[in-house]
Design a protein around this motif. Structure first.
Motif, PDB file in Angstrom:
ATOM      1  N   ALA A  41       0.855  -1.201   0.000  1.00  0.00           N
ATOM      2  CA  ALA A  41       0.000   0.000   0.000  1.00  0.00           C
ATOM      3  C   ALA A  41       0.885   1.244   0.000  1.00  0.00           C
ATOM      4  O   ALA A  41       1.920   1.288   0.675  1.00  0.00           O
ATOM      5  CB  ALA A  41      -0.928  -0.006   1.207  1.00  0.00           C
ATOM      6  N   GLU A  42       0.485   2.232  -0.763  1.00  0.00           N
ATOM      7  CA  GLU A  42       1.225   3.503  -0.843  1.00  0.00           C
ATOM      8  C   GLU A  42       0.264   4.618  -1.231  1.00  0.00           C
ATOM      9  O   GLU A  42      -0.625   4.426  -2.069  1.00  0.00           O
ATOM     10  CB  GLU A  42       2.354   3.401  -1.877  1.00  0.00           C
ATOM     11  CG  GLU A  42       3.118   4.701  -2.072  1.00  0.00           C
ATOM     12  CD  GLU A  42       4.147   4.634  -3.184  1.00  0.00           C
ATOM     13  OE1 GLU A  42       4.731   5.683  -3.514  1.00  0.00           O
ATOM     14  OE2 GLU A  42       4.341   3.525  -3.734  1.00  0.00           O
ATOM     15  N   GLN A  43       0.444   5.771  -0.618  1.00  0.00           N
ATOM     16  CA  GLN A  43      -0.332   6.951  -0.993  1.00  0.00           C
ATOM     17  C   GLN A  43       0.540   7.804  -1.911  1.00  0.00           C
ATOM     18  O   GLN A  43       1.659   8.188  -1.539  1.00  0.00           O
ATOM     19  CB  GLN A  43      -0.731   7.757   0.250  1.00  0.00           C
ATOM     20  CG  GLN A  43      -1.881   8.718   0.024  1.00  0.00           C
ATOM     21  CD  GLN A  43      -3.224   8.011  -0.029  1.00  0.00           C
ATOM     22  OE1 GLN A  43      -3.344   6.867   0.421  1.00  0.00           O
ATOM     23  NE2 GLN A  43      -4.219   8.655  -0.586  1.00  0.00           N
ATOM     24  N   ARG A  44       0.053   8.090  -3.102  1.00  0.00           N
ATOM     25  CA  ARG A  44       0.848   8.820  -4.089  1.00  0.00           C
ATOM     26  C   ARG A  44       0.102  10.097  -4.515  1.00  0.00           C
ATOM     27  O   ARG A  44      -1.069  10.026  -4.904  1.00  0.00           O
ATOM     28  CB  ARG A  44       1.128   7.938  -5.306  1.00  0.00           C
ATOM     29  CG  ARG A  44       1.914   8.612  -6.425  1.00  0.00           C
ATOM     30  CD  ARG A  44       3.288   9.036  -5.969  1.00  0.00           C
ATOM     31  NE  ARG A  44       4.154   7.905  -5.669  1.00  0.00           N
ATOM     32  CZ  ARG A  44       5.042   7.409  -6.513  1.00  0.00           C
ATOM     33  NH1 ARG A  44       5.158   7.929  -7.718  1.00  0.00           N
ATOM     34  NH2 ARG A  44       5.813   6.407  -6.146  1.00  0.00           N
ATOM     35  N   GLU A  45       0.791  11.265  -4.429  1.00  0.00           N
ATOM     36  CA  GLU A  45       0.201  12.518  -4.899  1.00  0.00           C
ATOM     37  C   GLU A  45       0.418  12.631  -6.410  1.00  0.00           C
ATOM     38  O   GLU A  45       1.555  12.552  -6.885  1.00  0.00           O
ATOM     39  CB  GLU A  45       0.840  13.721  -4.190  1.00  0.00           C
ATOM     40  CG  GLU A  45       0.642  13.732  -2.679  1.00  0.00           C
ATOM     41  CD  GLU A  45      -0.823  13.817  -2.297  1.00  0.00           C
ATOM     42  OE1 GLU A  45      -1.581  14.512  -2.997  1.00  0.00           O
ATOM     43  OE2 GLU A  45      -1.206  13.182  -1.292  1.00  0.00           O
ATOM     44  N   VAL A  46      -0.666  12.827  -7.132  1.00  0.00           N
ATOM     45  CA  VAL A  46      -0.606  12.888  -8.592  1.00  0.00           C
ATOM     46  C   VAL A  46      -1.130  14.251  -9.043  1.00  0.00           C
ATOM     47  O   VAL A  46      -2.215  14.669  -8.628  1.00  0.00           O
ATOM     48  CB  VAL A  46      -1.431  11.757  -9.237  1.00  0.00           C
ATOM     49  CG1 VAL A  46      -1.320  11.827 -10.754  1.00  0.00           C
ATOM     50  CG2 VAL A  46      -0.946  10.407  -8.730  1.00  0.00           C
TER      51      VAL A  46
ATOM     52  N   ALA B  97      -2.411  17.108 -11.923  1.00  0.00           N
ATOM     53  CA  ALA B  97      -3.381  17.037 -13.012  1.00  0.00           C
ATOM     54  C   ALA B  97      -2.699  16.842 -14.356  1.00  0.00           C
ATOM     55  O   ALA B  97      -1.779  17.590 -14.712  1.00  0.00           O
ATOM     56  CB  ALA B  97      -4.228  18.304 -13.043  1.00  0.00           C
ATOM     57  N   GLN B  98      -3.134  15.842 -15.096  1.00  0.00           N
ATOM     58  CA  GLN B  98      -2.725  15.590 -16.474  1.00  0.00           C
ATOM     59  C   GLN B  98      -1.220  15.379 -16.624  1.00  0.00           C
ATOM     60  O   GLN B  98      -0.689  15.465 -17.721  1.00  0.00           O
ATOM     61  CB  GLN B  98      -3.173  16.744 -17.386  1.00  0.00           C
ATOM     62  CG  GLN B  98      -4.666  17.000 -17.392  1.00  0.00           C
ATOM     63  CD  GLN B  98      -5.442  15.863 -18.040  1.00  0.00           C
ATOM     64  OE1 GLN B  98      -4.896  15.075 -18.779  1.00  0.00           O
ATOM     65  NE2 GLN B  98      -6.725  15.806 -17.748  1.00  0.00           N
ATOM     66  N   GLU B  99      -0.516  15.065 -15.516  1.00  0.00           N
ATOM     67  CA  GLU B  99       0.925  14.875 -15.592  1.00  0.00           C
ATOM     68  C   GLU B  99       1.271  13.407 -15.308  1.00  0.00           C
ATOM     69  O   GLU B  99       1.196  12.960 -14.161  1.00  0.00           O
ATOM     70  CB  GLU B  99       1.638  15.765 -14.585  1.00  0.00           C
ATOM     71  CG  GLU B  99       3.149  15.632 -14.654  1.00  0.00           C
ATOM     72  CD  GLU B  99       3.850  16.631 -13.764  1.00  0.00           C
ATOM     73  OE1 GLU B  99       4.952  16.310 -13.278  1.00  0.00           O
ATOM     74  OE2 GLU B  99       3.298  17.730 -13.545  1.00  0.00           O
ATOM     75  N   PRO B 100       1.610  12.646 -16.343  1.00  0.00           N
ATOM     76  CA  PRO B 100       1.970  11.249 -16.118  1.00  0.00           C
ATOM     77  C   PRO B 100       3.070  11.112 -15.072  1.00  0.00           C
ATOM     78  O   PRO B 100       4.116  11.762 -15.163  1.00  0.00           O
ATOM     79  CB  PRO B 100       2.440  10.773 -17.500  1.00  0.00           C
ATOM     80  CG  PRO B 100       1.739  11.684 -18.458  1.00  0.00           C
ATOM     81  CD  PRO B 100       1.677  13.012 -17.765  1.00  0.00           C
ATOM     82  N   THR B 101       2.811  10.277 -14.059  1.00  0.00           N
ATOM     83  CA  THR B 101       3.730  10.097 -12.939  1.00  0.00           C
ATOM     84  C   THR B 101       4.222   8.651 -12.914  1.00  0.00           C
ATOM     85  O   THR B 101       3.412   7.719 -12.971  1.00  0.00           O
ATOM     86  CB  THR B 101       3.029  10.441 -11.610  1.00  0.00           C
ATOM     87  OG1 THR B 101       2.591  11.798 -11.659  1.00  0.00           O
ATOM     88  CG2 THR B 101       3.989  10.258 -10.433  1.00  0.00           C
ATOM     89  N   PHE B 102       5.515   8.470 -12.813  1.00  0.00           N
ATOM     90  CA  PHE B 102       6.101   7.126 -12.805  1.00  0.00           C
ATOM     91  C   PHE B 102       6.007   6.521 -11.404  1.00  0.00           C
ATOM     92  O   PHE B 102       6.334   7.164 -10.404  1.00  0.00           O
ATOM     93  CB  PHE B 102       7.558   7.192 -13.255  1.00  0.00           C
ATOM     94  CG  PHE B 102       8.259   5.864 -13.261  1.00  0.00           C
ATOM     95  CD1 PHE B 102       7.967   4.924 -14.234  1.00  0.00           C
ATOM     96  CD2 PHE B 102       9.207   5.552 -12.287  1.00  0.00           C
ATOM     97  CE1 PHE B 102       8.621   3.693 -14.243  1.00  0.00           C
ATOM     98  CE2 PHE B 102       9.856   4.334 -12.295  1.00  0.00           C
ATOM     99  CZ  PHE B 102       9.559   3.394 -13.278  1.00  0.00           C
ATOM    100  N   LEU B 103       5.542   5.250 -11.334  1.00  0.00           N
ATOM    101  CA  LEU B 103       5.430   4.514 -10.076  1.00  0.00           C
ATOM    102  C   LEU B 103       6.162   3.186 -10.219  1.00  0.00           C
ATOM    103  O   LEU B 103       5.921   2.436 -11.170  1.00  0.00           O
ATOM    104  CB  LEU B 103       3.956   4.264  -9.729  1.00  0.00           C
ATOM    105  CG  LEU B 103       3.669   3.310  -8.563  1.00  0.00           C
ATOM    106  CD1 LEU B 103       4.179   3.904  -7.248  1.00  0.00           C
ATOM    107  CD2 LEU B 103       2.175   3.014  -8.477  1.00  0.00           C
ATOM    108  N   SER B 104       7.068   2.909  -9.291  1.00  0.00           N
ATOM    109  CA  SER B 104       7.823   1.653  -9.311  1.00  0.00           C
ATOM    110  C   SER B 104       7.589   0.900  -8.003  1.00  0.00           C
ATOM    111  O   SER B 104       7.715   1.479  -6.917  1.00  0.00           O
ATOM    112  CB  SER B 104       9.322   1.946  -9.499  1.00  0.00           C
ATOM    113  OG  SER B 104      10.059   0.749  -9.501  1.00  0.00           O
ATOM    114  N   ILE B 105       7.237  -0.409  -8.110  1.00  0.00           N
ATOM    115  CA  ILE B 105       6.973  -1.248  -6.938  1.00  0.00           C
ATOM    116  C   ILE B 105       7.959  -2.417  -6.935  1.00  0.00           C
ATOM    117  O   ILE B 105       8.093  -3.136  -7.938  1.00  0.00           O
ATOM    118  CB  ILE B 105       5.526  -1.783  -6.952  1.00  0.00           C
ATOM    119  CG1 ILE B 105       4.524  -0.611  -6.957  1.00  0.00           C
ATOM    120  CG2 ILE B 105       5.280  -2.697  -5.762  1.00  0.00           C
ATOM    121  CD1 ILE B 105       3.087  -1.055  -7.103  1.00  0.00           C
TER     122      ILE B 105
END
Length: 650
Positions: free
Chosen positions: A605-610, A612-620
């Motif tokens: 589980a992780e809370q990620r701030e995203v 608007a309209q900006e692709p954000t990279f997430l690595s698990i």
């Protein structure tokens, strides 16, 4: 003894006092003037408080800027003006004030610094601002008796000496009660008063565009009660060079100088309210021939007399808001942006003895007011236009070009007989930041050049983006294209730069070569495939072999998606050690990222701030998970959870 200044007549307003001295030709030679007395700081500040520019209660939507100067580098400074602001003077008002200062610095010339004391004060409902010069009573004819009143800015400029170092030369006040001031560099919008234009007007009064005429009960008079005895006698009865050049037009068309009227007299009172008052001297008349209005120029002399507005302004009805001479009329409208002194005022300053800077000097040349603008339908070309005096008699025009700050070189020479009107085109410049200088040769063989160069940039044109070929995951292909104008050198390369979202930095993503000089307009392209949904901005930075560069405007491209949150991934799939995703949110929000196994147990589980309209990279990190099937769940603040299946193979 410090003398206060009290004009003759009740209710007289000296919005900006006239320079009282000998005619311009004598003034320019009077470098040995002796100061007999001068006005104190406090007296000057109070004197100018009740006068000033008035507001017209309607939108005019007019923009005027000094010729050829709106989008160019600052011109060579001809005077230095320093401003001391009161503690409560707003910072944004100070910035707008400085814009007016910079304009005046290139329209007048002085080797002595002009100091302005600027105050932010209550001036009443109607007045926008008020200003005037500090004054000196001087001995101009060498008889040891004061005979001329001089405003210090002009006095110092003529004598090339700072008579009282450190003391203010001009006192300026602006109304702190107004809520409709426009302080920005952009034109004033509807309902707003352009502060820079008002300051420019008031500084003009501080440079001695003033008078000491008064009108009471039908009687007109001029002069200053220096000794405060209630009478004006002897050398106190002088209108100075401004008033000395004022004349009433008679019914037969002749001009009668106001100094020929008895002082005081009803005849003078009639002249001051005749609506037939003109500034009759050579410089103003030459300048008046260049634009609208009569020759010589008409002054504001309405009936009834208007304290604070009559006499020391150009006529409001003659010079409308569209006129290049509108700055020194007594009223300004909402949405009126006027940031040029204009030719008539320049001529009047010259007649009063001011050494002119290049901004004013241009009106007294054979050729002046040079401008540059794009050429219709020809991306790599620019058109130079100008104004000419009627007797210019020019035989040949020469255009010099400067490329990215290098040396000027001649690029065009044309016989005057081949020029239609007052413009010519320089073809096929290609990309670059350019400065142009226009020279000319007259019939007597003499040559001259425009006092200041004009600048423009030729950039890549028609930059466009389009989206095509959406794949099964919603990713799109973005095509970027642009046009390279003809004449572009062959050593240019084009660096494509991209920004993801709205606030990120631009980063290079590709470099496209020029492949030879551009004989005609060329189209260049770049394609970005498999772009994650979101907002992107692209621009093109064109750079030559020496590192000189111009950068295009930004172009937005947005790949839309369904729902409030979008997830691309995982990749690779199957996952071995790391599961990677791209997240995009329609609105900025906090996204809860969760991973479950097939038993429904939450293992991540992780809370990620995203944004608007900006692709954000997430690595698990999945290196410790057993092989099998897992489920990624995304839950936004306003969105229903989205589930993605992924396979882990160890």
């Amino acid at each position: 003894m410090m003398l206060s200044l009290r004009p003759v007549g009740m209710g007289v307003c000296i919005g900006a006092l006239v320079l009282l001295c000998t005619p311009a030709t004598t003034v320019a030679q009077s470098s040995s003037w002796e100061v007999v007395d001068r006005m104190s700081f406090g007296q000057a500040a109070v004197t100018y408080q009740d006068c000033g520019l008035r507001k017209i209660d309607r939108d005019l939507f007019v923009e005027q800027y000094p010729d050829g100067m709106r989008a160019k580098a600052p011109a060579k400074q001809m005077a230095t003006i320093e401003v001391s602001y009161s503690n409560d003077f707003p910072a944004e008002a100070q910035e707008a004030f400085q814009r007016a200062v910079e304009i005046w610095e290139m329209h007048i010339s002085s080797s002595v610094t002009i100091r302005i004391d600027a105050r932010w004060e209550s001036l009443g409902e109607r007045t926008l601002g008020a200003a005037g010069p500090s004054l000196a009573l001087v001995d101009a004819n060498g008889d040891d008796d004061g005979d001329t009143i001089v405003g210090f800015p002009l006095f110092d400029a003529i004598t090339e000496t700072d008579q009282f170092p450190g003391d203010p030369d001009v006192f300026a006040q602006f109304n702190d009660q107004r809520t409709d001031w426009h302080f920005e560099e952009s034109p004033a919008p509807s309902g707003m008063i352009d502060f820079t234009s008002v300051v420019l007007h008031e500084i003009g009064h501080g440079l001695n565009y003033t008078d000491v005429f008064s009108h009471s009960n039908g009687t007109g008079s001029y002069g200053v009660d220096f000794n405060r005895d209630g009478q004006v006698t002897g050398n106190e009865r002088s209108p100075g060079p401004f008033g000395r050049r004022l004349a009433e037009k008679e019914s037969d068309g002749s001009l009668a100088s106001l100094t020929n009227f008895s002082n005081p007299s009803e005849n003078l009172g009639d002249a001051l309210t005749s609506e037939q008052l003109f500034f009759a001297d050579e410089g103003a008349s030459v300048a008046a021939e260049l634009g609208d209005g009569p020759v010589p120029p008409r002054m504001y002399a309405p009936s009834p007399f208007e304290e604070g507005s009559s006499i020391a302004h150009l006529d409001e009805r003659t010079y409308s808001e569209e006129s290049p001479n509108a700055l020194m009329t007594p009223q300004i409208g909402a949405a009126e942006t006027n940031r040029q002194p204009g030719p008539v005022m320049c001529g009047q300053l010259q007649d009063m003895g001011w050494p002119l800077g290049v901004g004013c000097e241009q009106y007294f040349r054979a050729l002046f007011a040079v401008e540059v603008q794009p050429t219709d339908g020809r991306n790599g070309s620019r058109t130079l236009s100008w104004s000419e005096a009627d007797d210019a008699n020019i035989q040949e025009y020469i255009v010099d070009r400067q490329y990215f700050g290098g040396a000027f070189e001649e690029v065009k020479r044309v016989d005057a007989s081949e020029v239609s009107g007052t413009s010519l085109t320089v073809e096929d410049l290609g990309l670059g930041a350019f400065a142009f200088r226009l020279r000319w040769k007259t019939a007597d063989g003499s040559t001259a050049a425009s006092p200041e160069e004009v600048r423009d940039t030729v950039n890549v044109q028609e930059v466009t983006t389009s989206i095509r070929d959406r794949d099964e995951q919603g990713r799109g292909t973005i095509d970027l294209s642009w046009t390279v104008p003809s004449g572009t050198r062959g050593d240019f390369v084009y660096r494509v730069e991209r920004r993801v979202g709205r606030d990120g930095a631009f980063e290079p993503v590709a470099t496209i070569p020029q492949e030879g000089a551009a004989g005609n307009d060329q189209t260049k392209q770049y394609t970005a495939e498999q772009q994650t949904p979101g907002r992107y901005e692209y621009r093109v930075r064109a750079q030559d072999g020496a590192g000189n560069a111009v950068t295009s405007a930004n172009r937005e491209s947005q790949i839309d998606f369904e729902g409030d949150v979008y997830a691309l991934g995982p990749y690779p799939n199957p996952v071995r050690e790391t599961a990677s995703f791209d997240l995009t949110a329609r609105q900025p929000q906090s996204v809860q990222v969760e991973v479950y196994n097939t038993l429904g147990e939450q293992i991540y589980a992780e809370q990620r701030e995203v944004r608007a309209q900006e692709p954000t990279f997430l690595s698990i990190d999945a290196s410790q998970w057993a092989s099998g099937v897992y489920f990624l769940r995304l839950r936004g603040e306003t969105s229903v959870g989205q589930t993605k299946k992924m396979i882990v193979v160890q």
